[in-house]
Design an enzyme around this catalytic site. Structure first.
Site, mmCIF file in Angstrom:
data_model
loop_
_atom_site.group_PDB
_atom_site.id
_atom_site.type_symbol
_atom_site.label_atom_id
_atom_site.label_comp_id
_atom_site.label_asym_id
_atom_site.label_seq_id
_atom_site.Cartn_x
_atom_site.Cartn_y
_atom_site.Cartn_z
ATOM 1 C CG ASN A 1 -1.897 1.140 1.096
ATOM 2 O OD1 ASN A 1 -1.875 1.871 0.136
ATOM 3 N ND2 ASN A 1 -2.983 0.653 1.965
ATOM 4 N NE ARG B 1 -6.016 1.341 -1.318
ATOM 5 C CZ ARG B 1 -6.265 2.460 -0.645
ATOM 6 N NH1 ARG B 1 -5.427 3.010 0.028
ATOM 7 N NH2 ARG B 1 -7.490 2.924 -0.536
ATOM 8 C CG HIS C 1 -12.601 2.984 1.007
ATOM 9 N ND1 HIS C 1 -13.199 3.771 1.665
ATOM 10 C CD2 HIS C 1 -11.332 3.153 1.394
ATOM 11 C CE1 HIS C 1 -12.444 4.886 2.005
ATOM 12 N NE2 HIS C 1 -11.335 4.461 1.788
ATOM 13 N N GLY D 1 -10.236 8.355 5.488
ATOM 14 C CA GLY D 1 -11.078 8.201 4.359
ATOM 15 C C GLY D 1 -12.209 7.706 4.616
ATOM 16 N NE ARG E 1 -9.484 11.687 1.059
ATOM 17 C CZ ARG E 1 -9.312 10.755 0.808
ATOM 18 N NH1 ARG E 1 -10.449 9.925 0.316
ATOM 19 N NH2 ARG E 1 -8.225 9.855 1.054
ATOM 20 C CG MET F 1 -13.912 10.203 16.044
ATOM 21 S SD MET F 1 -14.988 11.492 15.798
ATOM 22 C CE MET F 1 -15.310 11.489 14.064
ATOM 23 C CD GLU G 1 -7.756 -1.790 2.247
ATOM 24 O OE1 GLU G 1 -8.365 -0.990 1.386
ATOM 25 O OE2 GLU G 1 -7.357 -1.305 3.260
#
Length: 408
Positions: free
Chosen positions: A8, A89, A178, A210, A239, A282, A382
């Site tokens: 990644n 990815r 995603h 994201g 974003r 967050m 992933e």
């Protein structure tokens, strides 16, 4: 046994896992951070060891060389020949790539040509691919596209209400993102609830820096919140998500910004960071919301936009069987999960608050036995999906080579 690298790449970072296949055992987690800055960091973590080195990491090519060297120095691998394949990815595959694919120079050029679809991602991912192709010549390289999972969207859900010629000529449509995460999480959630995926009406909330949501119907992506690029949809870390295009033009004129500068504001200075003025994280906002109004409103907007999308997708799916939380916030922030689910009580969503509060980064059913919707936390993986695709495509390549040799 074969060892697969799942990669990644970011603009200033390079992260990967070394996975033993087919056992799917993670042998090591490897990362280079702050690439191109004065001092970077090399990290290699495995079973019983951890190596952290601070040093200049001038480019992705140097990062790959340093990290591969560390793998041999630590005897994680004895020789590069143990690496059977490398999976990358890639965020944007446009309409060119409907599935994962082996990489050659033509494929790599196509990935680079799609940079405008994911300007923060595709260029860095292409650079990472070139670095590994140079370091491991002859090793199969596979691109796994975030957008390929969403190729099942219908025209109704992927077209914008703009002149149709713009879609035909310029590829102006929703592509989503995603997808590799959704592919893994949806399959795993179906296994956990012991029902076939194609029988479920499912919404997956991928909540990280994201953020996107995906409506899954008949086992396929039916609609998704990200759009032409990963900028669209709900409020994210930095974003903006959905915004009136006329407002963008208005602000661009008022601020005397170029289009490129305005897009940069929407990608890197907006979202939770722009609303709060405190942080894009967050955890920071939840810690400050009791005393900081802007932090509080940022969290409330974050939850509200997610609830709006879930409601819209429930209407499109004509019901909801399963709601799944994944990625950094979705897996770890029980308070955000609680607030979202409390807003969905009209659907019969009930979560066990005690179980929810204790759930952090593990697979867990957090809904009550009487809930009409099963609510789960499923950590995304992933890298495992990438490794599986590398093995599958590697086997195809091996069979083709055998046929070719036999014909000779």
């Amino acid at each position: 046994m074969s060892k697969i690298l799942a990669i990644n790449a970011g603009s200033s970072s390079l992260k990967w896992r070394l996975i033993e296949m087919p056992t799917e055992k993670v042998i090591a987690k490897v990362a280079a951070e702050r690439i191109g800055q004065a001092i970077g960091t090399i990290k290699v973590v495995g079973n019983g060891f951890k190596v952290v080195r601070e040093m200049p990491v001038p480019s992705h090519h140097e990062a790959v060389q340093m990290l591969l060297k560390t793998l041999t120095e630590q005897k994680i691998i004895n020789d590069f020949s143990e690496i059977g394949g490398v999976g990358h990815r890639v965020v944007a595959g446009g309409e060119i790539f409907h599935q994962s694919t082996l990489i050659d120079e033509h494929v790599l050029e196509q990935i680079e040509s799609l940079a405008e679809y994911a300007p923060l991602h595709n260029p860095a991912e292409a650079e990472g691919i070139r670095a590994f192709m140079a370091a491991l010549p002859g090793v199969p390289e596979v691109a796994v596209f975030d957008t390929s999972f969403h190729q099942t969207l219908s025209e109704v859900n992927y077209l914008y209400s703009i002149p149709y010629d713009y879609y035909q000529q310029y590829g102006a449509r929703k592509y989503g993102a995603h997808g590799t995460s959704y592919r893994y999480v949806s399959q795993r959630a179906a296994e956990l609830v012991q029902q076939p995926l194609q029988d479920l009406k499912m919404v997956v909330a991928h909540l990280g820096n994201g953020v996107s949501l995906d409506a899954i119907k008949d086992g396929q992506s039916y609609n998704t919140s990200m759009g032409f690029t990963p900028l669209a949809g709900v409020t994210m870390g930095t974003r903006a998500g959905d915004i009136d295009a006329s407002l963008v033009a208005h602000l661009q004129e008022k601020l005397n910004l170029t289009t490129e500068q305005m897009i940069d504001v929407l990608n890197t200075k907006s979202g939770l960071l722009g609303l709060s003025g405190v942080s894009s994280d967050m955890r920071d906002l939840l810690a400050k919301e009791a005393t900081n109004h802007r932090a509080k409103i940022a969290v409330e907007i974050f939850v509200d936009r997610i609830v709006q999308y879930i409601g819209a997708y429930v209407a499109q799916l004509n019901g909801l069987d399963t709601l799944v939380f994944t990625a950094g916030i979705g897996e770890n922030e029980s308070e955000i999960r609680l607030r979202i689910c409390q807003s969905l009580g009209y659907l019969g969503v009930e979560i066990d608050e005690e179980i929810n509060a204790k759930t952090r980064g593990v697979e867990q059913l957090i809904s009550t036995p009487t809930s009409k919707v099963k609510v789960l936390v499923v950590p995304t993986d992933e890298e495992l999906m990438i490794a599986r695709d590398v093995v599958e495509l590697g086997q195809i390549e091996s069979q083709d080579l055998k046929v070719a040799h036999a014909q000779k």
